[in-house]
Design a protein around this motif. Structure first.
Motif, PDB file in Angstrom:
ATOM      1  N   VAL A  26      -9.442  -8.672   7.227  1.00  0.00           N
ATOM      2  CA  VAL A  26     -10.280  -7.686   6.935  1.00  0.00           C
ATOM      3  C   VAL A  26      -9.415  -7.185   6.219  1.00  0.00           C
ATOM      4  O   VAL A  26      -9.224  -6.390   5.049  1.00  0.00           O
ATOM      5  CB  VAL A  26     -10.901  -7.418   7.618  1.00  0.00           C
ATOM      6  N   VAL A  27      -8.200  -6.816   6.910  1.00  0.00           N
ATOM      7  CA  VAL A  27      -7.162  -5.664   6.250  1.00  0.00           C
ATOM      8  C   VAL A  27      -6.064  -6.271   5.186  1.00  0.00           C
ATOM      9  O   VAL A  27      -6.273  -4.990   4.461  1.00  0.00           O
ATOM     10  CB  VAL A  27      -5.854  -5.569   8.017  1.00  0.00           C
ATOM     11  N   VAL A  28      -5.914  -7.378   5.273  1.00  0.00           N
ATOM     12  CA  VAL A  28      -5.520  -7.659   3.781  1.00  0.00           C
ATOM     13  C   VAL A  28      -5.910  -7.516   2.830  1.00  0.00           C
ATOM     14  O   VAL A  28      -5.707  -7.044   1.773  1.00  0.00           O
ATOM     15  CB  VAL A  28      -4.762  -9.249   4.538  1.00  0.00           C
ATOM     16  N   ALA A  29      -7.191  -7.605   2.917  1.00  0.00           N
ATOM     17  CA  ALA A  29      -8.102  -7.360   2.363  1.00  0.00           C
ATOM     18  C   ALA A  29      -8.427  -6.136   1.152  1.00  0.00           C
ATOM     19  O   ALA A  29      -8.825  -5.476   0.211  1.00  0.00           O
ATOM     20  CB  ALA A  29      -9.580  -8.192   2.118  1.00  0.00           C
ATOM     21  N   ILE A  30      -9.146  -5.775   2.152  1.00  0.00           N
ATOM     22  CA  ILE A  30      -8.340  -3.785   1.948  1.00  0.00           C
ATOM     23  C   ILE A  30      -7.577  -3.435   0.928  1.00  0.00           C
ATOM     24  O   ILE A  30      -7.325  -2.974   0.419  1.00  0.00           O
ATOM     25  CB  ILE A  30      -8.858  -2.812   3.137  1.00  0.00           C
ATOM     26  N   PHE A  31      -6.382  -4.297   1.860  1.00  0.00           N
ATOM     27  CA  PHE A  31      -5.117  -3.294   1.403  1.00  0.00           C
ATOM     28  C   PHE A  31      -4.836  -3.820  -0.220  1.00  0.00           C
ATOM     29  O   PHE A  31      -4.673  -3.097  -0.978  1.00  0.00           O
ATOM     30  CB  PHE A  31      -3.912  -3.745   1.909  1.00  0.00           C
ATOM     31  N   THR A  32      -5.226  -5.462  -0.640  1.00  0.00           N
ATOM     32  CA  THR A  32      -5.176  -5.651  -1.766  1.00  0.00           C
ATOM     33  C   THR A  32      -6.347  -5.037  -3.050  1.00  0.00           C
ATOM     34  O   THR A  32      -6.306  -4.722  -4.131  1.00  0.00           O
ATOM     35  CB  THR A  32      -5.172  -7.009  -1.653  1.00  0.00           C
ATOM     36  N   CYS A  33      -7.684  -4.093  -2.366  1.00  0.00           N
ATOM     37  CA  CYS A  33      -8.658  -3.787  -3.165  1.00  0.00           C
ATOM     38  C   CYS A  33      -7.700  -2.861  -3.740  1.00  0.00           C
ATOM     39  O   CYS A  33      -7.898  -2.123  -4.321  1.00  0.00           O
ATOM     40  CB  CYS A  33      -9.769  -4.065  -2.741  1.00  0.00           C
ATOM     41  N   PHE A  34      -7.304  -2.031  -2.337  1.00  0.00           N
ATOM     42  CA  PHE A  34      -6.329  -0.630  -2.768  1.00  0.00           C
ATOM     43  C   PHE A  34      -5.339  -0.927  -3.857  1.00  0.00           C
ATOM     44  O   PHE A  34      -5.431  -0.242  -5.044  1.00  0.00           O
ATOM     45  CB  PHE A  34      -5.730  -0.551  -1.295  1.00  0.00           C
ATOM     46  N   LEU A  35      -4.462  -1.622  -4.218  1.00  0.00           N
ATOM     47  CA  LEU A  35      -3.698  -2.140  -4.755  1.00  0.00           C
ATOM     48  C   LEU A  35      -3.865  -2.364  -6.038  1.00  0.00           C
ATOM     49  O   LEU A  35      -3.646  -1.836  -7.126  1.00  0.00           O
ATOM     50  CB  LEU A  35      -2.865  -2.731  -3.902  1.00  0.00           C
ATOM     51  N   LEU A  36      -5.180  -3.131  -6.700  1.00  0.00           N
ATOM     52  CA  LEU A  36      -5.607  -4.216  -7.606  1.00  0.00           C
ATOM     53  C   LEU A  36      -6.264  -2.754  -7.993  1.00  0.00           C
ATOM     54  O   LEU A  36      -6.584  -2.246  -9.110  1.00  0.00           O
ATOM     55  CB  LEU A  36      -6.621  -5.183  -6.862  1.00  0.00           C
ATOM     56  N   ASP A  37      -7.977  -1.377  -7.542  1.00  0.00           N
ATOM     57  CA  ASP A  37      -7.938  -0.491  -7.641  1.00  0.00           C
ATOM     58  C   ASP A  37      -6.572   0.788  -8.227  1.00  0.00           C
ATOM     59  O   ASP A  37      -7.173   1.537  -9.732  1.00  0.00           O
ATOM     60  CB  ASP A  37      -8.932   0.323  -7.115  1.00  0.00           C
ATOM     61  N   LEU A  38      -5.620   0.353  -7.761  1.00  0.00           N
ATOM     62  CA  LEU A  38      -4.565   1.775  -7.725  1.00  0.00           C
ATOM     63  C   LEU A  38      -3.979   1.278  -9.518  1.00  0.00           C
ATOM     64  O   LEU A  38      -3.508   2.150 -10.072  1.00  0.00           O
ATOM     65  CB  LEU A  38      -3.337   1.488  -7.065  1.00  0.00           C
ATOM     66  N   THR A  39      -3.516  -0.188  -9.660  1.00  0.00           N
ATOM     67  CA  THR A  39      -2.433  -0.629 -10.787  1.00  0.00           C
ATOM     68  C   THR A  39      -3.815  -1.452 -11.723  1.00  0.00           C
ATOM     69  O   THR A  39      -3.074  -1.502 -12.800  1.00  0.00           O
ATOM     70  CB  THR A  39      -1.907  -1.941 -10.278  1.00  0.00           C
ATOM     71  N   GLY A  40      -5.051  -1.776 -11.692  1.00  0.00           N
ATOM     72  CA  GLY A  40      -5.654  -2.177 -12.704  1.00  0.00           C
ATOM     73  C   GLY A  40      -6.196  -0.683 -13.767  1.00  0.00           C
ATOM     74  O   GLY A  40      -5.626   0.149 -14.063  1.00  0.00           O
ATOM     75  N   ASN A  41      -6.594  -2.088 -14.941  1.00  0.00           N
ATOM     76  CA  ASN A  41      -6.732  -1.378 -16.206  1.00  0.00           C
ATOM     77  C   ASN A  41      -8.062   0.027 -15.888  1.00  0.00           C
ATOM     78  O   ASN A  41      -9.115  -0.768 -14.846  1.00  0.00           O
ATOM     79  CB  ASN A  41      -7.239  -1.813 -17.364  1.00  0.00           C
ATOM     80  N   SER A  42      -8.000   0.835 -16.402  1.00  0.00           N
ATOM     81  CA  SER A  42      -9.458   1.697 -15.938  1.00  0.00           C
ATOM     82  C   SER A  42      -9.091   2.224 -17.463  1.00  0.00           C
ATOM     83  O   SER A  42      -8.873   2.964 -18.307  1.00  0.00           O
ATOM     84  CB  SER A  42      -9.062   2.731 -15.420  1.00  0.00           C
TER      85      SER A  42
END
Length: 44
Positions: A26-42
């Motif tokens: 759960v911790v790794v999933a939340i951290f990875t989603c945060f990183l993807l949201d931070l670095t993803g294209n919007s």
């Protein structure tokens, strides 16, 4: 150690490993989603 104490410690021992794995996932999933949201294209 009484039989009841032994039973409680055995149950805690068996419950510890899955709890650690699930909490880690759960911790790794939340951290990875945060990183993807931070670095993803919007498109905003």
């Amino acid at each position: 150690m009484s039989a009841m104490e032994s039973l409680i410690w055995t149950l805690l021992g068996y419950a510890a490993m899955p709890t650690i794995f699930i909490a880690g996932f759960v911790v790794v999933a939340i951290f990875t989603c945060f990183l993807l949201d931070l670095t993803g294209n919007s498109n905003e």
